[in-house]
Design a protein around this motif. Structure first.
Motif, PDB file in Angstrom:
ATOM      1  N   THR A   3     -43.603 -22.369  15.438  1.00  0.00           N
ATOM      2  CA  THR A   3     -43.656 -23.762  15.891  1.00  0.00           C
ATOM      3  C   THR A   3     -42.506 -24.553  15.267  1.00  0.00           C
ATOM      4  O   THR A   3     -41.887 -24.108  14.299  1.00  0.00           O
ATOM      5  CB  THR A   3     -44.968 -24.439  15.453  1.00  0.00           C
ATOM      6  OG1 THR A   3     -44.967 -24.507  14.013  1.00  0.00           O
ATOM      7  CG2 THR A   3     -46.186 -23.662  15.927  1.00  0.00           C
ATOM      8  N   SER A   4     -42.235 -25.743  15.799  1.00  0.00           N
ATOM      9  CA  SER A   4     -41.147 -26.545  15.241  1.00  0.00           C
ATOM     10  C   SER A   4     -41.466 -26.975  13.810  1.00  0.00           C
ATOM     11  O   SER A   4     -40.565 -27.123  12.988  1.00  0.00           O
ATOM     12  CB  SER A   4     -40.845 -27.748  16.130  1.00  0.00           C
ATOM     13  OG  SER A   4     -42.000 -28.499  16.361  1.00  0.00           O
ATOM     14  N   THR A   5     -42.756 -27.138  13.482  1.00  0.00           N
ATOM     15  CA  THR A   5     -43.112 -27.491  12.101  1.00  0.00           C
ATOM     16  C   THR A   5     -42.736 -26.351  11.153  1.00  0.00           C
ATOM     17  O   THR A   5     -42.139 -26.578  10.102  1.00  0.00           O
ATOM     18  CB  THR A   5     -44.627 -27.779  11.977  1.00  0.00           C
ATOM     19  OG1 THR A   5     -44.994 -28.704  12.997  1.00  0.00           O
ATOM     20  CG2 THR A   5     -44.967 -28.343  10.618  1.00  0.00           C
ATOM     21  N   VAL A   6     -43.078 -25.133  11.546  1.00  0.00           N
ATOM     22  CA  VAL A   6     -42.712 -23.967  10.724  1.00  0.00           C
ATOM     23  C   VAL A   6     -41.199 -23.913  10.558  1.00  0.00           C
ATOM     24  O   VAL A   6     -40.673 -23.760   9.452  1.00  0.00           O
ATOM     25  CB  VAL A   6     -43.242 -22.650  11.367  1.00  0.00           C
ATOM     26  CG1 VAL A   6     -42.623 -21.433  10.702  1.00  0.00           C
ATOM     27  CG2 VAL A   6     -44.765 -22.598  11.270  1.00  0.00           C
ATOM     28  N   GLU A   7     -40.474 -24.086  11.645  1.00  0.00           N
ATOM     29  CA  GLU A   7     -39.012 -24.027  11.587  1.00  0.00           C
ATOM     30  C   GLU A   7     -38.446 -25.123  10.683  1.00  0.00           C
ATOM     31  O   GLU A   7     -37.523 -24.875   9.912  1.00  0.00           O
ATOM     32  CB  GLU A   7     -38.417 -24.143  13.003  1.00  0.00           C
ATOM     33  CG  GLU A   7     -38.696 -22.903  13.836  1.00  0.00           C
ATOM     34  CD  GLU A   7     -37.986 -22.921  15.190  1.00  0.00           C
ATOM     35  OE1 GLU A   7     -37.881 -21.847  15.794  1.00  0.00           O
ATOM     36  OE2 GLU A   7     -37.549 -24.005  15.637  1.00  0.00           O
ATOM     37  N   ASN A   8     -39.028 -26.310  10.783  1.00  0.00           N
ATOM     38  CA  ASN A   8     -38.524 -27.415   9.946  1.00  0.00           C
ATOM     39  C   ASN A   8     -38.767 -27.156   8.460  1.00  0.00           C
ATOM     40  O   ASN A   8     -37.922 -27.458   7.625  1.00  0.00           O
ATOM     41  CB  ASN A   8     -39.190 -28.734  10.351  1.00  0.00           C
ATOM     42  CG  ASN A   8     -38.558 -29.307  11.603  1.00  0.00           C
ATOM     43  OD1 ASN A   8     -37.403 -29.005  11.925  1.00  0.00           O
ATOM     44  ND2 ASN A   8     -39.311 -30.110  12.327  1.00  0.00           N
ATOM     45  N   VAL A  45     -47.262 -24.571   3.121  1.00  0.00           N
ATOM     46  CA  VAL A  45     -46.616 -23.450   2.421  1.00  0.00           C
ATOM     47  C   VAL A  45     -47.560 -22.241   2.358  1.00  0.00           C
ATOM     48  O   VAL A  45     -47.125 -21.094   2.489  1.00  0.00           O
ATOM     49  CB  VAL A  45     -46.158 -23.891   1.015  1.00  0.00           C
ATOM     50  CG1 VAL A  45     -45.899 -22.695   0.117  1.00  0.00           C
ATOM     51  CG2 VAL A  45     -44.902 -24.759   1.136  1.00  0.00           C
ATOM     52  N   LYS A  46     -48.859 -22.497   2.212  1.00  0.00           N
ATOM     53  CA  LYS A  46     -49.814 -21.380   2.201  1.00  0.00           C
ATOM     54  C   LYS A  46     -49.809 -20.659   3.544  1.00  0.00           C
ATOM     55  O   LYS A  46     -49.872 -19.428   3.609  1.00  0.00           O
ATOM     56  CB  LYS A  46     -51.223 -21.903   1.881  1.00  0.00           C
ATOM     57  CG  LYS A  46     -51.384 -22.212   0.394  1.00  0.00           C
ATOM     58  CD  LYS A  46     -52.779 -22.704   0.069  1.00  0.00           C
ATOM     59  CE  LYS A  46     -52.899 -23.015  -1.416  1.00  0.00           C
ATOM     60  NZ  LYS A  46     -54.055 -23.912  -1.690  1.00  0.00           N
ATOM     61  N   THR A  47     -49.719 -21.447   4.632  1.00  0.00           N
ATOM     62  CA  THR A  47     -49.626 -20.848   5.969  1.00  0.00           C
ATOM     63  C   THR A  47     -48.346 -20.021   6.097  1.00  0.00           C
ATOM     64  O   THR A  47     -48.355 -18.910   6.636  1.00  0.00           O
ATOM     65  CB  THR A  47     -49.627 -21.958   7.047  1.00  0.00           C
ATOM     66  OG1 THR A  47     -50.757 -22.798   6.816  1.00  0.00           O
ATOM     67  CG2 THR A  47     -49.710 -21.382   8.444  1.00  0.00           C
ATOM     68  N   LEU A  48     -47.235 -20.572   5.584  1.00  0.00           N
ATOM     69  CA  LEU A  48     -45.956 -19.853   5.645  1.00  0.00           C
ATOM     70  C   LEU A  48     -46.025 -18.555   4.851  1.00  0.00           C
ATOM     71  O   LEU A  48     -45.467 -17.534   5.251  1.00  0.00           O
ATOM     72  CB  LEU A  48     -44.820 -20.728   5.104  1.00  0.00           C
ATOM     73  CG  LEU A  48     -44.478 -22.008   5.881  1.00  0.00           C
ATOM     74  CD1 LEU A  48     -43.400 -22.797   5.139  1.00  0.00           C
ATOM     75  CD2 LEU A  48     -44.026 -21.699   7.293  1.00  0.00           C
ATOM     76  N   ALA A  49     -46.734 -18.601   3.706  1.00  0.00           N
ATOM     77  CA  ALA A  49     -46.872 -17.409   2.869  1.00  0.00           C
ATOM     78  C   ALA A  49     -47.673 -16.339   3.611  1.00  0.00           C
ATOM     79  O   ALA A  49     -47.349 -15.148   3.551  1.00  0.00           O
ATOM     80  CB  ALA A  49     -47.532 -17.769   1.545  1.00  0.00           C
TER      81      ALA A  49
END
Ligand SMILES: [Zn+2]
Length: 223
Positions: A3-8, A45-49
């Motif tokens: 998603t754009s949030t993840v990319e940002n 950040v937990k989601t990104l991890a």
């Protein structure tokens, strides 16, 4: 597709890490850069991890994994090619294109991006002087330093303007200090906290240390 949030987030972690010597990026710095409260940044950040894009040490901070860095460079490539395209092809003002690129970077396809890149003749730098990562994720490391740390008599080329604020960019443009401009540091006044710069056509401009700190230059040997 992320998603754009993840990319940002991934892009911002990369950019923030660029300006730090330390390996781990503190959560507070990321939250400030993303303009969110620390709780929001921590949840993201937990989601990104979980997606394998970052490693997160609760008391230490955040670092991108190899996959995270690859995604960040991909987003930066899109952002910077779009900026170059908006300026060089569409004729938009360079002080305005950052906001546009922030939106378009998440929606442009690889196919369209490659055509933009080819039409621009594969530029190495965007209009702000930032290096454009290659499609393989390689990025030019530049020996650049803040204008304020030059010495009197130094020759340099404006490499990059680190502040994307449109008003600041317009100010820089009015004074002819856009990336690629050859400058000569005519005097550096540490007491007055200012630097006088000579530009082509014998123009001079005096900058305060605050502005001079945001202008990054590549030292240049005349001749
Ligand atoms: Zn930008």
């Amino acid at each position: 597709m992320p998603t754009s949030t993840v990319e940002n987030y991934v892009k911002q972690i990369y950019l923030q890490q660029q300006s730090r010597a330390a390996d781990l990026l503190p959560m507070g710095q990321l939250a400030a850069a993303m303009n969110v409260v620390p709780g929001t940044a921590t949840a993201m950040v937990k989601t990104l991890a979980e997606s394998g894009l970052v490693e997160y040490e609760p008391r230490g901070g955040i670092r991108l994994t190899e996959g995270g860095a690859r995604l960040a460079l991909h987003v930066l490539r899109r952002h910077r090619i779009i900026e170059a395209f908006l300026v060089d092809v569409l004729g938009l003002d360079w002080s305005q294109v950052h906001e546009e690129a922030e939106l378009l970077e998440h929606v442009v396809s690889d196919k369209v991006l490659d055509r933009m890149d080819a039409l621009l003749n594969h530029p190495q730098y965007d209009p702000h002087g930032d290096p454009i990562p290659t499609s393989q994720g390689d990025i030019a490391e530049q020996a650049i330093l803040p204008l304020m740390s030059c010495k009197s008599g130094d020759q340099a080329i404006v490499a990059r303007v680190s502040d994307q604020d449109p008003e600041f960019l317009q100010y820089i443009e009015r004074h002819g200090l856009v990336p690629g401009t050859q400058i000569n540091v005519s005097s550096l006044n540490t007491l007055a906290d200012s630097v006088e710069v000579r530009l082509p056509k014998d123009k001079t401009v005096v900058l305060g240390s605050n502005a001079a700190a945001k202008i990054l230059v590549r030292p240049h040997i005349a001749g």
